[in-house]
Motif scaffolding. Structure first.
Motif, PDB file in Angstrom:
ATOM      1  N   ILE A  77       0.822  -1.118   0.017  1.00  0.00           N
ATOM      2  CA  ILE A  77      -0.004  -0.025  -0.086  1.00  0.00           C
ATOM      3  C   ILE A  77       0.844   1.291  -0.089  1.00  0.00           C
ATOM      4  O   ILE A  77       2.065   1.165   0.302  1.00  0.00           O
ATOM      5  CB  ILE A  77      -1.032  -0.023   1.164  1.00  0.00           C
ATOM      6  CG1 ILE A  77      -0.218   0.042   2.465  1.00  0.00           C
ATOM      7  CG2 ILE A  77      -1.945  -1.174   1.051  1.00  0.00           C
ATOM      8  CD1 ILE A  77      -1.100  -0.111   3.819  1.00  0.00           C
ATOM      9  N   ALA A  78       0.158   2.526  -0.305  1.00  0.00           N
ATOM     10  CA  ALA A  78       1.091   3.682  -0.369  1.00  0.00           C
ATOM     11  C   ALA A  78       0.106   4.710  -0.091  1.00  0.00           C
ATOM     12  O   ALA A  78      -1.064   4.811  -0.168  1.00  0.00           O
ATOM     13  CB  ALA A  78       1.675   3.724  -1.764  1.00  0.00           C
ATOM     14  N   GLY A  79       0.789   5.932   0.028  1.00  0.00           N
ATOM     15  CA  GLY A  79      -0.101   7.220   0.218  1.00  0.00           C
ATOM     16  C   GLY A  79       0.071   7.944  -1.224  1.00  0.00           C
ATOM     17  O   GLY A  79       0.983   8.164  -1.790  1.00  0.00           O
ATOM     18  N   PHE A 148       6.506   8.017   7.662  1.00  0.00           N
ATOM     19  CA  PHE A 148       5.131   7.833   7.350  1.00  0.00           C
ATOM     20  C   PHE A 148       4.754   9.345   6.834  1.00  0.00           C
ATOM     21  O   PHE A 148       4.795  10.097   7.799  1.00  0.00           O
ATOM     22  CB  PHE A 148       4.035   7.178   8.067  1.00  0.00           C
ATOM     23  CG  PHE A 148       2.625   7.067   7.882  1.00  0.00           C
ATOM     24  CD1 PHE A 148       2.167   5.932   7.268  1.00  0.00           C
ATOM     25  CD2 PHE A 148       1.733   8.087   8.385  1.00  0.00           C
ATOM     26  CE1 PHE A 148       0.954   5.922   6.634  1.00  0.00           C
ATOM     27  CE2 PHE A 148       0.518   7.989   7.867  1.00  0.00           C
ATOM     28  CZ  PHE A 148      -0.055   6.799   6.981  1.00  0.00           C
ATOM     29  N   VAL A 149       4.311   9.458   5.708  1.00  0.00           N
ATOM     30  CA  VAL A 149       3.934  10.812   5.412  1.00  0.00           C
ATOM     31  C   VAL A 149       2.693  11.357   5.691  1.00  0.00           C
ATOM     32  O   VAL A 149       1.469  10.590   5.223  1.00  0.00           O
ATOM     33  CB  VAL A 149       4.249  10.983   3.805  1.00  0.00           C
ATOM     34  CG1 VAL A 149       4.234  12.704   3.403  1.00  0.00           C
ATOM     35  CG2 VAL A 149       5.801  10.830   3.497  1.00  0.00           C
ATOM     36  N   GLU A 168       5.804   5.528  -0.353  1.00  0.00           N
ATOM     37  CA  GLU A 168       5.717   4.313   0.866  1.00  0.00           C
ATOM     38  C   GLU A 168       7.100   4.232   1.471  1.00  0.00           C
ATOM     39  O   GLU A 168       7.931   5.332   1.272  1.00  0.00           O
ATOM     40  CB  GLU A 168       5.163   3.137   0.034  1.00  0.00           C
ATOM     41  CG  GLU A 168       5.647   2.939  -1.436  1.00  0.00           C
ATOM     42  CD  GLU A 168       7.025   2.385  -1.440  1.00  0.00           C
ATOM     43  OE1 GLU A 168       7.814   2.520  -0.821  1.00  0.00           O
ATOM     44  OE2 GLU A 168       7.212   1.432  -2.350  1.00  0.00           O
ATOM     45  N   ASP A 193      -4.466   5.929   1.548  1.00  0.00           N
ATOM     46  CA  ASP A 193      -4.529   6.927   2.129  1.00  0.00           C
ATOM     47  C   ASP A 193      -3.788   8.350   1.088  1.00  0.00           C
ATOM     48  O   ASP A 193      -2.950   7.936   0.275  1.00  0.00           O
ATOM     49  CB  ASP A 193      -3.840   7.213   3.439  1.00  0.00           C
ATOM     50  CG  ASP A 193      -2.278   7.067   3.388  1.00  0.00           C
ATOM     51  OD1 ASP A 193      -1.365   8.153   3.114  1.00  0.00           O
ATOM     52  OD2 ASP A 193      -1.835   5.863   3.475  1.00  0.00           O
ATOM     53  N   ALA A 195      -1.759  10.734   2.388  1.00  0.00           N
ATOM     54  CA  ALA A 195      -0.530  11.238   2.549  1.00  0.00           C
ATOM     55  C   ALA A 195      -0.379  12.728   3.392  1.00  0.00           C
ATOM     56  O   ALA A 195       0.439  13.551   3.363  1.00  0.00           O
ATOM     57  CB  ALA A 195       0.793  11.324   1.615  1.00  0.00           C
ATOM     58  N   TYR A 203      -5.838   5.546   6.444  1.00  0.00           N
ATOM     59  CA  TYR A 203      -5.002   4.445   6.345  1.00  0.00           C
ATOM     60  C   TYR A 203      -5.430   3.315   7.166  1.00  0.00           C
ATOM     61  O   TYR A 203      -5.616   1.916   6.396  1.00  0.00           O
ATOM     62  CB  TYR A 203      -3.474   4.587   6.938  1.00  0.00           C
ATOM     63  CG  TYR A 203      -2.445   3.599   6.993  1.00  0.00           C
ATOM     64  CD1 TYR A 203      -1.444   3.465   5.939  1.00  0.00           C
ATOM     65  CD2 TYR A 203      -2.516   2.572   7.902  1.00  0.00           C
ATOM     66  CE1 TYR A 203      -0.571   2.411   6.247  1.00  0.00           C
ATOM     67  CE2 TYR A 203      -1.528   1.602   8.248  1.00  0.00           C
ATOM     68  CZ  TYR A 203      -0.904   1.445   7.240  1.00  0.00           C
ATOM     69  OH  TYR A 203       0.187   0.424   7.138  1.00  0.00           O
TER      70      TYR A 203
HETATM   71  N1  ADE Z   1       2.265   3.651   3.241  1.00  0.00           N
HETATM   72  C1  ADE Z   1       1.164   3.979   2.977  1.00  0.00           C
HETATM   73  N2  ADE Z   1       0.581   5.151   3.375  1.00  0.00           N
HETATM   74  C2  ADE Z   1       1.962   5.848   3.558  1.00  0.00           C
HETATM   75  C3  ADE Z   1       2.169   7.120   3.807  1.00  0.00           C
HETATM   76  N3  ADE Z   1       1.367   8.157   3.905  1.00  0.00           N
HETATM   77  N4  ADE Z   1       3.437   7.392   3.967  1.00  0.00           N
HETATM   78  C4  ADE Z   1       4.392   6.541   3.788  1.00  0.00           C
HETATM   79  N5  ADE Z   1       4.268   5.168   3.627  1.00  0.00           N
HETATM   80  C5  ADE Z   1       2.779   4.693   3.426  1.00  0.00           C
END
Ligand code: ADE
Length: 225
Positions: A77-79, A148-149, A168, A193, A195, A203
Motif C-alpha cells: 500500500i502507499a500514500g 510515514f508521510v 511508501e 491514504d 499522505a 490508512y
Molecule cells: N504507506 C501507506 N501510506 C503511506 C504514507 N502516507 N507514507 C508512507 N508510507 C505509506
C-alpha cells in the motif's frame, strides 16, 4: 521468468498470496519468513520484510542470494501524492527512488543512479492485470523514505522534488538492491491514504482493502506470466 520473488512489508500485504499459493516449504533467515511454493504453475518465493528500507533491502538481498529468483515484485500500500490518484487505485512503478537521500549522493556515489527503472516486461504484465480485473491504475514514479508521510507540506516538497505518484517505505530499496544484482523488479502499490493530515485515519480504514487489492493484481500477473 522461472521463479518469481514476491515481497510485502506487512502480513496484510501478503496474506492473499499466501492463501492462494500451494505452500511447499517455509524458511527463516535474519528473522524474515520465506514461503516457497507454486501459484498458477509458477514457482514463487513469498516473503514479509517488515516496514522500512533497511528491512526491505536486507530481505531482497536474501531473496536473491538464497532463492535464485529471476525477478522481484514488491506489493503493498502507499500514500497518494497526486490529486487524481485516489484511495483504492493502483500505482505501477515506472521507476523508484529514495526521497530521503540527496540527489547528488544518488548520482555521484555507488551505484550512480538517481532512480531505479522498473522492468518493462513486468510493467506490461501489471497493466494487463489491472485491465483484466477492471482496476483503475496509474504508472509513475514511486518514492520511499523512512517516515510515514502525513503532512501536506512534506507532500508538496516531495512533489516538487520528484514528481512521484505515491510514497511508501520500502519500494526504492527493493529497486536499489534488485538493480545492483541485475534482477528485474517492479513495485505494485494500492493507495491506502492521501499522505496528508488525515492519512493515519484513512490508512486504518483502507490498509486491508488496499493490501488485498494490490496482492490480487500480483496474483493476476502470475497467472499471466
Ligand atoms: N504507506 C501507506 N501510506 C503511506 C504514507 N502516507 N507514507 C508512507 N508510507 C505509506
Amino acid at each position: 521468468m522461472k521463479r518469481v520473488g514476491i515481497i510485502g512489508a506487512m502480513q496484510i500485504e501478503i496474506d492473499l498470496v499466501l492463501d492462494k499459493m500451494e505452500l511447499l516449504k517455509e524458511y527463516k533467515f535474519a528473522g524474515f519468513p520465506f514461503y516457497t511454493g507454486v501459484l498458477y504453475g509458477r514457482e514463487i518465493v513469498l516473503t514479509r520484510c517488515g516496514v522500512g528500507k533497511v528491512n526491505s533491502a536486507s530481505c531482497t538481498q536474501i531473496l536473491i542470494d538464497r532463492f535464485n529468483i529471476d525477478c522481484v515484485i514488491n506489493t503493498g500500500i502507499a500514500g497518494s501524492l497526486k490529486n487524481d490518484i485516489s484511495v483504492c487505485e493502483m500505482v505501477i512503478s515506472s521507476d523508484v527512488t529514495h526521497h530521503d537521500v540527496r540527489k547528488a549522493q544518488m548520482k555521484n556515489l555507488f551505484p550512480f543512479e538517481e532512480t531505479f527503472i522498473a522492468s518493462e516486461e513486468l510493467i506490461n504484465l501489471a497493466i494487463k492485470a489491472c485491465i483484466s480485473t477492471a482496476s483503475k491504475y496509474h504508472c509513475g514514479r514511486i518514492v520511499s523514505g523512512e517516515c510515514f508521510v502525513e503532512d501536506n507540506k512534506l507532500k508538496g516538497v516531495l512533489l516538487n522534488d520528484y514528481s512521484p505518484a505515491c510514497v511508501e517505505m520500502e519500494g526504492s530499496s527493493v529497486g536499489h538492491v534488485a538493480f545492483i544484482n541485475n534482477i528485474p523488479f517492479i513495485i505494485i502499490r494500492c493507495i491506502s491514504d492521501n499522505a496528508d493530515e488525515e492519512a493515519a485515519i484513512t490508512y486504518d480504514t483502507f490498509e486491508k482493502i488496499a493490501g488485498n487489492q494490490s496482492a490480487s493484481i500480483v496474483i493476476e500477473m502470475i497467472s499471466n506470466i
